[in-house]
Design a protein around this motif. Structure first.
Motif, PDB file in Angstrom:
ATOM      1  N   PHE A   1       0.834  -1.208   0.000  1.00  0.00           N
ATOM      2  CA  PHE A   1       0.000   0.000   0.000  1.00  0.00           C
ATOM      3  C   PHE A   1       0.867   1.256   0.000  1.00  0.00           C
ATOM      4  CE2 PHE A   1      -2.222  -3.446   2.067  1.00  0.00           C
ATOM      5  CZ  PHE A   1      -3.449  -3.444   1.399  1.00  0.00           C
ATOM      6  N   PRO A   2       0.431   2.311  -0.711  1.00  0.00           N
ATOM      7  CA  PRO A   2       1.216   3.551  -0.720  1.00  0.00           C
ATOM      8  C   PRO A   2       1.353   4.161   0.674  1.00  0.00           C
ATOM      9  CG  PRO A   2      -0.507   3.607  -2.415  1.00  0.00           C
ATOM     10  CD  PRO A   2      -0.728   2.360  -1.624  1.00  0.00           C
ATOM     11  N   ASN A   3       0.273   4.109   1.439  1.00  0.00           N
ATOM     12  CA  ASN A   3       0.341   4.618   2.823  1.00  0.00           C
ATOM     13  C   ASN A   3      -0.180   3.544   3.763  1.00  0.00           C
ATOM     14  OD1 ASN A   3       1.194   7.388   2.298  1.00  0.00           O
ATOM     15  ND2 ASN A   3      -0.766   7.515   1.241  1.00  0.00           N
ATOM     16  N   PHE A   4       0.650   3.222   4.717  1.00  0.00           N
ATOM     17  CA  PHE A   4       0.299   2.122   5.625  1.00  0.00           C
ATOM     18  C   PHE A   4       0.855   2.438   7.012  1.00  0.00           C
ATOM     19  CE2 PHE A   4       0.690  -2.049   7.556  1.00  0.00           C
ATOM     20  CZ  PHE A   4      -0.393  -2.758   7.053  1.00  0.00           C
ATOM     21  N   SER A   5      -0.013   2.497   8.006  1.00  0.00           N
ATOM     22  CA  SER A   5       0.464   2.808   9.372  1.00  0.00           C
ATOM     23  C   SER A   5      -0.134   1.833  10.379  1.00  0.00           C
ATOM     24  CB  SER A   5       0.034   4.206   9.817  1.00  0.00           C
ATOM     25  OG  SER A   5       0.170   5.105   8.791  1.00  0.00           O
ATOM     26  N   VAL A   6       0.590   1.662  11.440  1.00  0.00           N
ATOM     27  CA  VAL A   6       0.107   0.852  12.556  1.00  0.00           C
ATOM     28  C   VAL A   6      -0.099   1.788  13.741  1.00  0.00           C
ATOM     29  CG1 VAL A   6       0.643  -1.041  14.136  1.00  0.00           C
ATOM     30  CG2 VAL A   6       1.416  -1.156  11.760  1.00  0.00           C
ATOM     31  N   ILE A   7      -1.296   1.765  14.301  1.00  0.00           N
ATOM     32  CA  ILE A   7      -1.551   2.515  15.538  1.00  0.00           C
ATOM     33  C   ILE A   7      -1.795   1.461  16.611  1.00  0.00           C
ATOM     34  CG2 ILE A   7      -3.078   4.156  16.709  1.00  0.00           C
ATOM     35  CD1 ILE A   7      -3.906   5.220  13.936  1.00  0.00           C
TER      36      ILE A   7
ATOM     37  N   GLY B   1      -4.970   7.535  34.737  1.00  0.00           N
ATOM     38  CA  GLY B   1      -4.940   8.862  35.351  1.00  0.00           C
ATOM     39  C   GLY B   1      -3.950   9.789  34.664  1.00  0.00           C
ATOM     40  N   GLU B   2      -3.186   9.274  33.693  1.00  0.00           N
ATOM     41  CA  GLU B   2      -2.224  10.125  32.979  1.00  0.00           C
ATOM     42  C   GLU B   2      -2.735  10.452  31.579  1.00  0.00           C
ATOM     43  OE1 GLU B   2       2.066   9.068  34.851  1.00  0.00           O
ATOM     44  OE2 GLU B   2       1.387   7.713  33.281  1.00  0.00           O
ATOM     45  N   ALA B   3      -2.246  11.582  31.066  1.00  0.00           N
ATOM     46  CA  ALA B   3      -2.662  11.996  29.727  1.00  0.00           C
ATOM     47  C   ALA B   3      -1.947  11.161  28.674  1.00  0.00           C
ATOM     48  CB  ALA B   3      -2.326  13.463  29.523  1.00  0.00           C
ATOM     49  N   MET B   4      -2.609  10.991  27.549  1.00  0.00           N
ATOM     50  CA  MET B   4      -1.974  10.290  26.417  1.00  0.00           C
ATOM     51  C   MET B   4      -0.962  11.227  25.788  1.00  0.00           C
ATOM     52  SD  MET B   4      -4.008   7.540  25.693  1.00  0.00           S
ATOM     53  CE  MET B   4      -4.171   7.378  23.963  1.00  0.00           C
ATOM     54  N   PRO B   5       0.074  10.692  25.118  1.00  0.00           N
ATOM     55  CA  PRO B   5       1.017  11.589  24.434  1.00  0.00           C
ATOM     56  C   PRO B   5       0.283  12.368  23.329  1.00  0.00           C
ATOM     57  CG  PRO B   5       1.474   9.275  23.920  1.00  0.00           C
ATOM     58  CD  PRO B   5       0.386   9.277  24.934  1.00  0.00           C
ATOM     59  N   GLN B   6       0.352  13.691  23.427  1.00  0.00           N
ATOM     60  CA  GLN B   6      -0.470  14.558  22.574  1.00  0.00           C
ATOM     61  C   GLN B   6      -0.164  14.392  21.088  1.00  0.00           C
ATOM     62  OE1 GLN B   6      -3.086  15.762  24.087  1.00  0.00           O
ATOM     63  NE2 GLN B   6      -3.677  16.166  21.960  1.00  0.00           N
ATOM     64  N   LYS B   7       1.151  14.336  20.763  1.00  0.00           N
ATOM     65  CA  LYS B   7       1.529  14.236  19.351  1.00  0.00           C
ATOM     66  C   LYS B   7       0.988  12.926  18.751  1.00  0.00           C
ATOM     67  CE  LYS B   7       5.696  13.637  16.865  1.00  0.00           C
ATOM     68  NZ  LYS B   7       6.816  12.883  17.341  1.00  0.00           N
ATOM     69  N   GLU B   8       1.148  11.854  19.482  1.00  0.00           N
ATOM     70  CA  GLU B   8       0.735  10.540  18.984  1.00  0.00           C
ATOM     71  C   GLU B   8      -0.782  10.480  18.791  1.00  0.00           C
ATOM     72  OE1 GLU B   8       3.220  10.976  20.995  1.00  0.00           O
ATOM     73  OE2 GLU B   8       4.830   9.633  20.353  1.00  0.00           O
ATOM     74  N   ILE B   9      -1.521  11.012  19.752  1.00  0.00           N
ATOM     75  CA  ILE B   9      -2.979  10.903  19.634  1.00  0.00           C
ATOM     76  C   ILE B   9      -3.486  11.789  18.484  1.00  0.00           C
ATOM     77  CG2 ILE B   9      -3.616  12.572  21.489  1.00  0.00           C
ATOM     78  CD1 ILE B   9      -5.383   9.256  20.909  1.00  0.00           C
ATOM     79  N   SER B  10      -2.879  12.968  18.301  1.00  0.00           N
ATOM     80  CA  SER B  10      -3.296  13.825  17.177  1.00  0.00           C
ATOM     81  C   SER B  10      -3.002  13.138  15.853  1.00  0.00           C
ATOM     82  CB  SER B  10      -2.551  15.162  17.165  1.00  0.00           C
ATOM     83  OG  SER B  10      -2.602  15.739  18.398  1.00  0.00           O
ATOM     84  N   GLN B  11      -1.804  12.574  15.739  1.00  0.00           N
ATOM     85  CA  GLN B  11      -1.425  11.858  14.496  1.00  0.00           C
ATOM     86  C   GLN B  11      -2.373  10.691  14.243  1.00  0.00           C
ATOM     87  OE1 GLN B  11       2.666  10.769  15.299  1.00  0.00           O
ATOM     88  NE2 GLN B  11       3.271  11.623  13.329  1.00  0.00           N
ATOM     89  N   ALA B  12      -2.711   9.984  15.317  1.00  0.00           N
ATOM     90  CA  ALA B  12      -3.577   8.807  15.177  1.00  0.00           C
ATOM     91  C   ALA B  12      -4.953   9.227  14.658  1.00  0.00           C
ATOM     92  CB  ALA B  12      -3.701   8.087  16.512  1.00  0.00           C
TER      93      ALA B  12
END
Ligand code: OAD
Length: 252
Positions: A95-101, A164-175
Motif C-alpha cells: 500500500f502507498p500509505n500504511f500505518s500501525v496505531i 490517570g495520565e494523559a496520552m502523548p499529545q503528538k501521537e494521539i493527534s497523528q492517530a
C-alpha cells in the motif's frame, strides 16, 4: 457470511484501499504468550490496575510496580513477534500509505519489522528518569536491580501511560489524523473500550473508511464494521495476506 466469504470481502476492501491503518490491541500479542488485560485470563482479573499501573502505585511501591514490569518484559522477550505482527509488517509494501496505531507497549510491531508505528500508550522498553526527566531505551531483562536506577542515582519509571495520565499529545493527534484520512482500517485484537483510542475506528468510519475487524469475539466496533472475522489474529491475518497477494499478482 461464512468465514471464507468474510476473508474474500476483507481482501476486496483492502484491494480498493490506498491508505491503510491497522489499529491493534493486546489480543494481537496473545499468541506470543503475553496475557491480555480483559477477559477470563486477562491481567485485570488477577491484578488491580490501581496497584500496578498508576502514578500513585509507583510512588507508593516502586519495587512492586517494577517487579510486574520486569515479568512482562521477560514474557515479551520470550514470546517475540507472532505471525500476526509479521504479516502486518509484510503488508506494508502493498500500500502507498500504511500505518500501525497500537495501544500495546510491547514493541513487537517494531521487532516484526513494521516501520510507521504510533504507540499510543508508550513503550515498555523505554524509561524516564524521575529527576532529569530524560527518556531513554532500557533493555536489561531480567532486571539486575529492582527498582532500577538512572546513572544519576534517581529512580526510573517505564515510559508508558498509566491510568490517570494523559496520552502523548503528538501521537494521539497523528492517530486521529491517520484514522480520518484512511480508506480502510483493520481493527485487530482490541476490546475497543479504552478512550480516546476507542474512538479511532468510529472516526475512520465517519470519514468513509471501511472497517475490517479481527477478534475472538464481538466488540463495540462490530456494529460498524463492514466485516468482523472472529478467530485468532495469527491465523486470520496470514490468510488475508496470502489471498491479497494472490489477487494483486493476478491483477484482479
Ligand atoms: P483488552 O485486553 O481489553 O482486549 C483484548 C482483545 O483481544 C479482546 O477483545 C479479545 O477478544 C481479543 N483477543 C484475544 N486474543 C486474541 C487473538 N489471538 N486474536 C485476536 N483477538 C484476540 O486489550 P486492549 O483492547 O488492548 O491500557 O486494551 C486497551 C488498553 O486497556 C490497554 O492498552 C491497557 C489496558 O488497560 C493501559 O495500560 C493504559
Amino acid at each position: 457470511m461464512a468465514e471464507d466469504e468474510k476473508i474474500t470481502e476483507a481482501c476486496r476492501l483492502l484491494e480498493e484501499a490506498k491508505n491503510v491503518v491497522v489499529f491493534t490491541g493486546a489480543g494481537i500479542s496473545a499468541e506470543s504468550g503475553i496475557p491480555t488485560f480483559r477477559g477470563k485470563d486477562g491481567m485485570w482479573e488477577k491484578y488491580r490496575a490501581e496497584d500496578l499501573a498508576t502514578p500513585y502505585a509507583f510512588e507508593n511501591d516502586p519495587k512492586k510496580v517494577w517487579e510486574w514490569y520486569d515479568w512482562r518484559r521477560q514474557k515479551i522477550q520470550e514470546g517475540g513477534p507472532n505471525p500476526a505482527h509479521l504479516t502486518i509488517a509484510k503488508m506494508e509494501k502493498n500500500f502507498p500509505n500504511f500505518s500501525v496505531i497500537t495501544q500495546n507497549v510491547d514493541g513487537l510491531h517494531r521487532k516484526a519489522g513494521s516501520k510507521n508505528i504510533i504507540e499510543l500508550h508508550g513503550n515498555i522498553w523505554r524509561v524516564r528518569c524521575l529527576e532529569e526527566q530524560k527518556i531513554f531505551e532500557f533493555l536489561e531483562v531480567p532486571l539486575s536491580e529492582i527498582p532500577p536506577k538512572c546513572k544519576c542515582g534517581s529512580l526510573i519509571r517505564p515510559d508508558v501511560v498509566w491510568f490517570g495520565e494523559a496520552m502523548p499529545q503528538k501521537e494521539i493527534s497523528q492517530a486521529f489524523l491517520l484514522s480520518e484520512e484512511c480508506d480502510s482500517m483493520l481493527v485487530v485484537g482490541t476490546s475497543v473500550l479504552v478512550q480516546p483510542a476507542a474512538s479511532l475506528p468510529f472516526s475512520a468510519k465517519t470519514n468513509g473508511a471501511s472497517i475490517i475487524e479481527i477478534n475472538l469475539a464481538a466488540t463495540p466496533v462490530s456494529s460498524i464494521a463492514n466485516v468482523s472475522i472472529f478467530g485468532k489474529a495469527g491465523e486470520i491475518l496470514p490468510e488475508i495476506f496470502q489471498r491479497l497477494e494472490q489477487c494483486l499478482s493476478d491483477g484482479m
